[in-house]
Design a protein around this motif. Structure first.
Motif, short mmCIF file in Angstrom:
data_model
loop_
_atom_site.label_atom_id
_atom_site.label_comp_id
_atom_site.label_asym_id
_atom_site.label_seq_id
_atom_site.Cartn_x
_atom_site.Cartn_y
_atom_site.Cartn_z
N GLN A 635 73.07 48.48 -126.54
CA GLN A 635 74.38 48.84 -127.08
C GLN A 635 75.49 48.00 -126.47
OE1 GLN A 635 75.48 52.94 -126.45
NE2 GLN A 635 77.63 52.56 -126.98
N ALA A 636 75.50 47.87 -125.14
CA ALA A 636 76.55 47.11 -124.47
C ALA A 636 76.54 45.65 -124.92
CB ALA A 636 76.38 47.20 -122.96
N ALA A 637 75.34 45.08 -125.04
CA ALA A 637 75.23 43.68 -125.47
C ALA A 637 75.74 43.49 -126.88
CB ALA A 637 73.78 43.22 -125.36
N ILE A 638 75.43 44.44 -127.76
CA ILE A 638 75.89 44.34 -129.14
C ILE A 638 77.42 44.40 -129.19
CG2 ILE A 638 75.94 45.58 -131.35
CD1 ILE A 638 73.01 46.40 -130.76
N GLU A 639 77.99 45.31 -128.42
CA GLU A 639 79.46 45.43 -128.44
C GLU A 639 80.13 44.23 -127.78
OE1 GLU A 639 80.92 49.29 -127.32
OE2 GLU A 639 79.26 50.32 -128.34
N LEU A 640 79.43 43.62 -126.80
CA LEU A 640 79.95 42.38 -126.22
C LEU A 640 79.97 41.27 -127.26
CD1 LEU A 640 80.88 40.97 -123.56
CD2 LEU A 640 78.47 40.38 -123.19
N GLU A 641 78.92 41.19 -128.07
CA GLU A 641 78.88 40.20 -129.15
C GLU A 641 79.99 40.46 -130.17
OE1 GLU A 641 76.00 38.75 -132.85
OE2 GLU A 641 75.62 40.63 -131.79
N GLN A 642 80.17 41.73 -130.55
CA GLN A 642 81.22 42.06 -131.52
C GLN A 642 82.59 41.65 -130.99
OE1 GLN A 642 80.56 43.51 -134.70
NE2 GLN A 642 78.51 42.90 -134.04
N LEU A 643 82.80 41.80 -129.69
CA LEU A 643 84.07 41.38 -129.09
C LEU A 643 84.19 39.85 -129.13
CD1 LEU A 643 86.65 42.13 -127.49
CD2 LEU A 643 85.29 41.97 -125.40
N ALA A 644 83.09 39.14 -128.82
CA ALA A 644 83.13 37.68 -128.82
C ALA A 644 83.48 37.12 -130.20
CB ALA A 644 81.79 37.13 -128.34
N ILE A 645 83.05 37.81 -131.24
CA ILE A 645 83.32 37.35 -132.62
C ILE A 645 84.82 37.26 -132.87
CG2 ILE A 645 83.13 38.05 -135.06
CD1 ILE A 645 80.34 39.15 -134.36
N THR A 646 85.62 38.10 -132.19
CA THR A 646 87.07 38.14 -132.45
C THR A 646 87.84 37.08 -131.66
OG1 THR A 646 87.52 39.74 -130.66
CG2 THR A 646 86.88 40.64 -132.81
N CYS A 647 87.14 36.29 -130.85
CA CYS A 647 87.81 35.27 -130.04
C CYS A 647 88.46 34.22 -130.93
CB CYS A 647 86.81 34.62 -129.10
SG CYS A 647 87.46 33.20 -128.19
N THR A 648 89.69 33.85 -130.59
CA THR A 648 90.41 32.85 -131.39
C THR A 648 90.43 31.48 -130.71
OG1 THR A 648 92.49 33.56 -130.36
CG2 THR A 648 91.89 34.58 -132.48
N GLU A 649 89.84 31.36 -129.53
CA GLU A 649 89.80 30.07 -128.81
C GLU A 649 88.90 29.11 -129.59
OE1 GLU A 649 89.88 29.18 -124.15
OE2 GLU A 649 87.93 29.90 -124.83
N SER A 650 89.42 27.96 -129.98
CA SER A 650 88.70 27.06 -130.87
C SER A 650 87.48 26.44 -130.20
CB SER A 650 89.63 25.97 -131.41
OG SER A 650 90.19 25.24 -130.33
N GLN A 651 87.62 26.07 -128.94
CA GLN A 651 86.50 25.47 -128.20
C GLN A 651 86.35 26.19 -126.86
OE1 GLN A 651 87.56 21.22 -128.25
NE2 GLN A 651 85.85 20.91 -129.66
N PRO A 652 85.61 27.30 -126.85
CA PRO A 652 85.48 28.09 -125.62
C PRO A 652 84.89 27.24 -124.50
CG PRO A 652 84.60 29.29 -127.51
CD PRO A 652 84.86 27.90 -127.97
N CYS A 653 85.48 27.35 -123.32
CA CYS A 653 84.99 26.56 -122.19
C CYS A 653 83.71 27.18 -121.63
CB CYS A 653 86.06 26.48 -121.10
SG CYS A 653 86.41 28.06 -120.32
N CYS A 654 83.05 26.43 -120.78
CA CYS A 654 81.78 26.87 -120.19
C CYS A 654 82.01 27.21 -118.73
CB CYS A 654 80.75 25.76 -120.34
SG CYS A 654 79.13 26.16 -119.67
N TYR A 655 81.56 28.36 -118.30
CA TYR A 655 81.64 28.75 -116.89
C TYR A 655 80.58 28.00 -116.08
CZ TYR A 655 84.49 32.79 -118.39
OH TYR A 655 85.46 33.60 -118.91
N PRO A 656 80.77 27.90 -114.78
CA PRO A 656 79.77 27.21 -113.95
C PRO A 656 78.51 28.05 -113.73
CG PRO A 656 81.53 28.08 -112.57
CD PRO A 656 81.95 28.31 -114.00
N TYR A 657 77.42 27.35 -113.45
CA TYR A 657 76.15 27.99 -113.10
C TYR A 657 75.35 26.98 -112.30
CZ TYR A 657 74.80 25.19 -117.16
OH TYR A 657 74.61 24.15 -118.03
N TYR A 658 74.22 27.40 -111.78
CA TYR A 658 73.40 26.50 -110.98
C TYR A 658 71.93 26.72 -111.31
CZ TYR A 658 71.00 24.44 -106.98
OH TYR A 658 70.15 23.70 -106.19
N ILE A 659 71.20 25.62 -111.52
CA ILE A 659 69.75 25.70 -111.77
C ILE A 659 69.03 24.98 -110.65
CG2 ILE A 659 67.88 24.98 -113.28
CD1 ILE A 659 69.68 25.36 -115.65
N SER A 660 68.08 25.68 -110.03
CA SER A 660 67.28 25.08 -108.96
C SER A 660 65.95 24.61 -109.53
CB SER A 660 67.05 26.10 -107.84
OG SER A 660 66.10 25.61 -106.91
#
Length: 767
Positions: A635-660
């Motif tokens: 449920q939480a993931a679905i509602e997070l997706e529904q929220l993301a759909i309403t984003c008006t930012e044309s090119q959403p930036c990428c947050y940092p992460y690390y792969i070992s």
């Protein structure tokens, strides 16, 4: 003139679909003699005449099929001529072995629909009108051959007129096993609760009275093809809220039934592909984007940008919706909530006595009929994405149509499927029979439904499994069932099965990259997996990367309370001082409960390690204040997706992460810290949600590039319930293709655990 005689054994969906009269018509066209009959192998034809006519007959056999027929194989042998005088249809034969396929239940056809509303037709307004091109099949059949005596229609003796149609090879109802009319067939009855002004109505007016009660805001249980629905006026907010309370379904969206495609267009945006799927004879529920300003009650799909819509598929549905036009407000389309007839987490009610017991407390009345349903079958749920059609649930309209395997399996196999969204799969030769939707195996009723379904499929398709396949989790009820069978057993890791289900759909045997994302699956290291990058073929796999392990505080309780994973991620990112952060999440944190959980984590008490992508989605949703507690997994993931759909930012930036590359860990703690900074800076939650989705797609592509660098693999299979997230799926596919990967995903079964049994089968067959 030269004559030959051929024997043809036709296998496929060729019984109960008008195939024999079709063969009869072709024989008449080319003036051929012989006979046709049903048997447990399929349809047997002996046909005699000039060789050129026989070849034309065989070609037309494949090219001019009736709407519901499907030919998988034709075996042809030449025989001595008999010099028959004519071509005839012979009674069915029962044989020791069975190879007959059964058509799914299908929507009323155009011819029957026209007759249903024709006042001059003798079946005018008869709620059970059908022919060989439509109507119930799977849900009424008890055994093969598909003859009336082997269906629940055997209780109804046909009248003289129906008998004449049934025996006339040129009639559309020739050997239509559910054939009936108002004189001899099933009848509808309406029973209302005491105090509703009536108790029982058994007449043609029952449907009319039911429509009147729906217009008054009442909730009715309505018997369909594969079970009962719960129905109410979709524009009546009070009625919808009452249904939610009684059904104990607080937030999941309700499905809607609309009278016409035009009605659906008033509620939702629809592409040509979505329209075709909605109108198909399979009649699934189709997830459609809501129109802004549409007036369906807010409680139908709270927080969602989509509506699950279906068209009527039984004559009873059509008559009920037509009757509603007399009582509902004329300024709105006729739209009914039409949700599964059950209390949440229980199987759908399909037996009348069971419906009276379980649905009386939910509904104000029951609109039922006296044609028994032999096996329950929920509605199918589908949608169209940029990647093509996708199943959320594969059931009515599709089951028990088999999937053709890319190769024959050496021994009959039973795959028991998953714990949640369970389906099972029985297979022999080149055919895999995936069951209807069983549900979550969390109570006795659903377990009994699972066992009954396996017994029925084994009998119907004459499959006696010699191997049983199960998930590795020792406590799943499906696993326990498998372990109790006196058969050789194969355990298949959950995420390997997800990838294998994609591979067998596409006939892939070579090693490829598998991205398996879901809520939980038992890993060989006793951890809970769910964010996995694998190198996999059908028989084995190697784990290349995974989300870095974190504790799942309180085990399954963390699934119901996403705030627990949010606090766990914050604690991992900032240490115990995360509670000093000036973010709304900390103002709602149950401090005392968290202190207890911290002690449990330190002592490793009921805090199994997890690499679940589903739990990461939960954590981010809770951080953004979307859901601190949920009613169902995802449920939480679905509602997070529904929220993301309403984003008006044309090119959403990428947050940092690390792969070992040394440990194989995908570390997202840098992303958690970046999200927290965005929250502190009051960045819009929709923007943060969209950036999160973008980051996950980038993370997965980076991991795939690492695997390709080491292995040279170019093909990627996507499996697991997280890929029901359309934002992530489309973003990831776009990026993978941009990096020159070839991408595969499930099209014939759900990406979620509803498709797991097919993957288990694939692994077992390969081993």
């Amino acid at each position: 003139m030269e004559r030959e005689r051929w024997r043809l054994l036709v296998r496929g969906i060729v019984q109960g679909v008008g195939f024999r009269p079709f063969v009869y018509g072709l024989a008449q066209r080319w003036q051929l003699s012989g006979f046709v009959l049903n048997n447990s192998q399929g349809v047997q034809i002996e046909i005699e005449g000039p060789p050129t006519a026989l070849r034309s007959f065989q070609q037309a056999l494949r090219s001019e099929l009736p709407p519901l027929a499907q030919i998988d194989e034709i075996q042809v042998t030449q025989m001595a001529t008999h010099d028959d005088a004519s071509f005839v249809i012979v009674e069915s034969q029962r044989q020791a072995t069975k190879h007959t396929l059964i058509s799914p239940d299908t929507a009323i056809c155009a011819d029957c629909l026209r007759e249903l509303f024709d006042p001059q037709d003798r079946r005018y307004h008869y709620p059970f009108i059908n022919c060989t091109n439509c109507g119930p099949r799977f849900t009424i059949i008890q055994d093969v051959p598909y003859d009336r005596a082997n269906t629940t229609m055997r209780a109804f003796q046909m009248c003289a007129q129906c008998q004449h149609e049934y025996h006339d090879p040129l009639d559309r109802r020739f050997h239509a096993q559910p054939d009936a009319c108002a004189c001899c067939g099933p009848q509808v009855h309406l029973t209302m609760q005491p105090g509703m002004g009536m108790e029982t109505s058994i007449s043609a007016t029952a449907i009319d009275q039911a429509a009147a009660f729906l217009a008054q805001g009442k909730i009715l249980a309505v018997k369909g093809l594969g079970g009962y629905h719960l129905a109410c006026d979709a524009f009546n907010e009070q009625a919808v809220q009452r249904l939610r309370q009684r059904k104990q379904r607080e937030v999941r969206p309700f499905a809607l039934m609309v009278a016409t495609t035009d009605s659906a267009r008033q509620l939702c945006h629809m592409t040509a592909e979505e329209t075709a799927l909605l109108e198909s004879y399979r009649r699934p529920i189709v997830l459609l984007e809501q129109r802004e300003g549409q007036q369906v009650a807010p409680s139908v799909a709270p927080g969602y940008h989509t509506l699950g819509v279906m068209l009527p598929y039984t004559p009873l549905h059509y008559l009920l919706l037509a009757a509603c036009q007399k009582y509902f407000k004329p300024d709105k389309p006729i739209v009914l909530v039409m949700t599964s007839g059950n209390i949440s987490d229980e199987p759908i009610a399909y037996r009348d006595e069971d419906a009276r017991t379980r649905l009386t407390a939910i509904s104000d009345g029951i609109l039922a009929h006296n044609r028994d349903i032999f096996i329950r079958c929920d509605d199918s749920v589908t949608r169209i994405t940029r990647a093509g059609p996708q199943f959320i649930r594969r059931s009515r309209g599709y089951v028990p149509e088999p999937l053709t395997l890319p190769w024959s399996i050496s021994r009959p196999i039973l795959a028991c499927g998953a714990h949640l969204k369970n389906t099972f799969c029985l297979a022999k030769d080149k055919q895999a029979f995936i069951s209807h939707h069983i549900g979550d195996l969390e109570n006795l009723e659903t377990l009994l439904s699972f066992k009954e379904g396996i017994t029925h499929f084994k009998q119907l398709f004459d499959i006696q499994p010699e191997v049983v396949v199960h998930d590795l989790h020792p406590d799943y009820l499906a696993t326990r069932y498998a372990l109790e069978l006196d058969l050789p057993k194969i355990g298949v890791q959950h995420h390997h099965a997800h990838i294998a289900s994609v591979m067998i759909e596409h006939g892939l045997t070579e090693t490829l990259i598998g991205i398996a994302l879901d809520g939980s699956g038992y890993g060989p290291d006793n951890a809970i997996w769910g964010g996995e990058i694998l190198q996999a073929n059908l028989s084995d796999f190697e784990r290349c990367f995974h989300l870095a392990y974190l504790p799942l505080p309180g085990g399954e309780q963390a699934i119901r309370q996403p705030w627990r994973m949010a606090a766990t991620y914050l604690s991992a990112a900032y240490g115990p001082d995360f509670q000093q952060l000036d973010i709304p999440f900390n103002r709602h944190l149950p401090v005392q409960t968290w202190k207890t959980l911290e002690q449990m984590i330190e002592r490793h008490l009921n805090c199994p390690l997890t690499s679940s992508m589903g739990r990461l989605f939960d954590a981010v949703a809770a951080l953004l204040g979307i859901q601190l507690q949920v009613q169902y997994e995802g449920q939480a993931a679905i509602e997070l997706e529904q929220l993301a759909i309403t984003c008006t930012e044309s090119q959403p930036c990428c947050y940092p992460y690390y792969i070992s590359t040394s440990t194989g860990e995908m570390n997202v703690l840098p992303m958690i810290r970046a999200i927290t900074r965005d929250i502190e800076q009051h960045i819009a939650t929709a923007t943060i949600a969209r950036r999160f989705h973008t980051t996950i797609a980038h993370l997965l592509v980076t991991a795939c590039n690492e695997v390709r660098y080491q292995s040279g693999l170019q093909k990627v299979a996507l499996g697991g319930g997280v890929f029901q997230n359309q934002v992530l799926l489309e973003d990831l596919m776009h990026q993978l293709r941009r990096h020159s990967f070839t991408v595969y995903l499930n099209k014939k079964v759900p990406a979620n655990d509803g498709g797991l049994s097919l993957g288990q089968l694939a692994v077992a067959a390969a081993r």
